[in-house]
Write a protein that holds these residues in place. Structure first.
Motif, short mmCIF file in Angstrom:
data_model
loop_
_atom_site.label_atom_id
_atom_site.label_comp_id
_atom_site.label_asym_id
_atom_site.label_seq_id
_atom_site.Cartn_x
_atom_site.Cartn_y
_atom_site.Cartn_z
N SER A 120 0.85 -1.02 0.01
CA SER A 120 0.25 0.20 -0.30
C SER A 120 1.07 1.56 0.14
CB SER A 120 -0.78 -0.02 1.12
OG SER A 120 0.01 0.30 2.45
N ALA A 121 0.04 2.11 0.10
CA ALA A 121 0.94 3.30 -0.58
C ALA A 121 1.51 3.43 1.32
CB ALA A 121 0.41 4.44 -1.09
N ALA A 122 0.71 3.44 1.70
CA ALA A 122 0.73 4.04 2.96
C ALA A 122 1.37 2.77 4.05
CB ALA A 122 -0.11 3.57 4.34
N GLY A 123 2.09 2.10 3.64
CA GLY A 123 3.35 0.67 3.69
C GLY A 123 4.22 1.40 3.32
N LEU A 124 4.28 1.18 1.99
CA LEU A 124 5.89 1.63 1.36
C LEU A 124 6.35 3.16 2.56
CD1 LEU A 124 5.11 1.27 -1.74
CD2 LEU A 124 6.46 0.38 -0.84
N ALA A 125 5.46 4.52 2.65
CA ALA A 125 6.00 5.51 2.79
C ALA A 125 6.87 5.11 4.21
CB ALA A 125 4.26 6.66 3.18
N GLY A 126 6.49 3.97 5.45
CA GLY A 126 7.23 3.79 6.27
C GLY A 126 8.33 2.70 5.96
N LYS A 127 8.55 2.70 5.02
CA LYS A 127 9.50 1.21 4.61
C LYS A 127 11.14 2.05 5.48
CE LYS A 127 11.04 -1.64 1.42
NZ LYS A 127 10.41 -2.40 1.34
N PHE A 128 10.84 3.62 4.83
CA PHE A 128 12.39 4.06 5.34
C PHE A 128 12.17 5.49 5.74
CE2 PHE A 128 13.02 2.27 0.78
CZ PHE A 128 14.21 2.07 0.80
N PRO A 129 12.89 5.91 6.94
CA PRO A 129 12.38 7.33 7.50
C PRO A 129 12.41 8.47 6.44
CG PRO A 129 14.71 6.65 7.67
CD PRO A 129 14.32 5.53 7.35
N GLY A 130 11.37 9.74 6.78
CA GLY A 130 11.62 10.66 6.66
C GLY A 130 10.78 11.47 6.05
N SER A 131 9.45 10.60 6.00
CA SER A 131 7.91 11.54 5.83
C SER A 131 8.21 12.56 7.07
CB SER A 131 7.17 10.05 5.63
OG SER A 131 5.47 11.13 4.98
N THR A 132 7.29 13.75 7.32
CA THR A 132 6.68 13.80 7.94
C THR A 132 4.88 14.53 7.99
OG1 THR A 132 7.84 16.45 7.34
CG2 THR A 132 9.62 14.99 8.97
N LEU A 133 4.44 13.63 6.91
CA LEU A 133 2.77 14.16 6.53
C LEU A 133 2.27 13.89 7.89
CD1 LEU A 133 0.91 14.54 4.14
CD2 LEU A 133 0.46 12.01 3.79
N GLY A 134 1.73 12.65 8.87
CA GLY A 134 0.82 12.86 8.99
C GLY A 134 0.62 13.15 10.12
N PRO A 135 1.73 14.39 11.15
CA PRO A 135 1.42 15.01 11.66
C PRO A 135 0.40 16.41 11.24
CG PRO A 135 3.10 14.70 12.01
CD PRO A 135 3.07 13.79 10.36
N THR A 136 0.91 16.51 10.08
CA THR A 136 0.27 17.94 9.52
C THR A 136 -1.25 17.48 9.11
OG1 THR A 136 1.02 16.55 7.21
CG2 THR A 136 2.91 18.64 8.61
N LEU A 137 -1.53 15.96 9.08
CA LEU A 137 -3.35 15.84 8.64
C LEU A 137 -3.89 16.73 9.84
CD1 LEU A 137 -2.74 12.13 7.20
CD2 LEU A 137 -3.29 14.21 6.07
N ALA A 138 -5.60 16.71 9.07
CA ALA A 138 -6.77 17.77 9.63
C ALA A 138 -6.72 16.33 10.36
CB ALA A 138 -6.79 18.19 9.00
N PRO A 139 -8.28 16.84 10.75
CA PRO A 139 -8.50 15.58 11.59
C PRO A 139 -9.92 15.04 10.52
CG PRO A 139 -8.91 17.32 13.76
CD PRO A 139 -8.13 18.27 11.56
N PRO A 140 -10.09 14.16 10.05
CA PRO A 140 -10.35 13.05 9.34
C PRO A 140 -11.50 13.39 9.62
CG PRO A 140 -9.30 11.68 10.76
CD PRO A 140 -9.15 12.67 11.68
N VAL A 141 -12.57 13.73 8.18
CA VAL A 141 -14.05 13.64 7.92
C VAL A 141 -14.49 12.50 7.81
CG1 VAL A 141 -15.80 15.03 6.47
CG2 VAL A 141 -13.24 15.52 6.63
N ASP A 142 -15.48 12.33 8.59
CA ASP A 142 -16.03 10.98 8.55
C ASP A 142 -17.62 11.48 7.84
OD1 ASP A 142 -14.70 10.66 11.00
OD2 ASP A 142 -16.65 10.90 12.18
N LEU A 143 -17.22 9.97 6.71
CA LEU A 143 -17.64 9.86 5.26
C LEU A 143 -19.15 8.08 6.08
CD1 LEU A 143 -14.77 8.87 2.51
CD2 LEU A 143 -16.04 10.96 2.90
N ALA A 144 -20.55 8.59 5.01
CA ALA A 144 -21.45 7.65 5.00
C ALA A 144 -21.84 6.51 5.17
CB ALA A 144 -22.12 8.56 4.13
N ASP A 145 -19.95 5.53 4.62
CA ASP A 145 -20.02 4.00 3.91
C ASP A 145 -19.13 4.34 5.30
OD1 ASP A 145 -17.59 5.59 3.43
OD2 ASP A 145 -17.25 5.07 1.57
N GLY A 146 -19.35 5.09 6.10
CA GLY A 146 -17.81 4.80 7.60
C GLY A 146 -16.76 4.70 6.86
N GLY A 147 -15.94 5.44 5.95
CA GLY A 147 -14.79 5.56 5.54
C GLY A 147 -14.19 7.49 5.79
N HIS A 148 -13.33 7.86 5.53
CA HIS A 148 -12.73 8.42 5.98
C HIS A 148 -12.01 9.34 5.59
CE1 HIS A 148 -13.76 8.30 10.55
NE2 HIS A 148 -12.93 7.36 9.80
#
Length: 258
Positions: A120-148
């Motif tokens: 997965s994209a998320a899994g690959l992004a964690g394969k090596f150190p360096g991504s700082t995306l996670g802490p910059t994400l806004a609170p997830p927006v809930d979707l009708a299907d239970g996703g975000h």
């Protein structure tokens, strides 16, 4: 008579240029998460000027298979050979979409994921150190299907996503960003067209979304025809360095035209 011959020579030359342009493959550009088709404007302008037919597809950003199927239907409608280009999560989408589409002759990964089946994209992004995306994400927006749906916080967008883009432009990008579903970034890849379609890679070595070491790993694994590293470029290398990206796409196109 000389004037007539000269005129005919000019017409013939113009016809030759037009014919050469018509023989160019079509370039299909697929944007990634937190972006939209306008992120390709600089690259598209160069390709268009150079005589290529360009389509900047609207990536739904809902899921790898669903988005891949969406792009695959577009590809199936095109008669000429295609150079398929993906940015970021769009790399997962083109890897899925191109599989089984005989008219796709080259894949170009622009700061993009090139997952193997099951990754997965998320899994690959964690394969090596360096991504700082996670802490910059806004609170997830809930979707009708239970996703975000996921967004980058607007006040952190410039530094995280587009640090080498002028502040005013990055601000507009932040305001108009399109969300990706959390599920899409975690969905296992089904198909990996780079295993049998020639690929080209380009990325910026100041990318904060995807670790640059990951690009090197994926390009090596895909036996990329060419890997370009742009010094100081952010995750949106196609916005800040459109000429370098267009040059690589055209290099892939020239190989297809041979």
């Amino acid at each position: 008579m000389k004037t007539l011959l000269a005129t005919l020579a000019v017409v013939a030359a113009m016809f030759g240029v037009a014919q050469a342009q018509s023989e160019h493959p079509t370039i299909v550009l697929v944007h990634g998460a937190f972006a939209d088709s306008s992120s390709w404007n600089g690259v598209a302008a160069i390709l268009d000027k150079d005589g290529y037919t360009v389509i900047a597809a609207a990536n739904p950003l809902r899921g790898v298979k669903a988005d891949g199927d969406y792009v695959a239907h577009l590809l199936a409608s095109l008669k000429k050979p295609v150079i398929l280009v993906g940015h970021s999560y769009g790399g997962s989408v083109i890897s899925e979409a191109a599989d089984g589409e005989a008219n796709v002759k080259a894949l170009v990964y622009v700061s993009a994921f090139a997952p193997a089946p099951g990754e997965s994209a998320a899994g690959l992004a964690g394969k090596f150190p360096g991504s700082t995306l996670g802490p910059t994400l806004a609170p997830p927006v809930d979707l009708a299907d239970g996703g975000h749906d996921l967004y980058i916080q607007q006040e952190k967008f410039h530094e995280q996503f587009a640090a080498d883009v002028p502040k005013a432009e990055a601000r507009l990008m932040a305001l108009t960003q399109r969300p990706v579903t959390e599920a899409a970034l975690n969905e296992p890849q089904g198909k990996a067209a780079w295993t049998h379609i020639p690929s080209w890679f380009i990325y910026g070595d100041a990318d904060r979304n995807i670790p640059p070491r990951l690009y090197d790993f994926m390009a090596s694994r895909a036996h990329a025809r060419r890997l370009v590293k742009v010094a100081g470029a952010s995750h949106v290398v196609m916005v800040s360095h459109p000429q370098e990206v267009a040059d690589l796409i055209e290099a892939a196109a020239r190989e297809v035209e041979r």
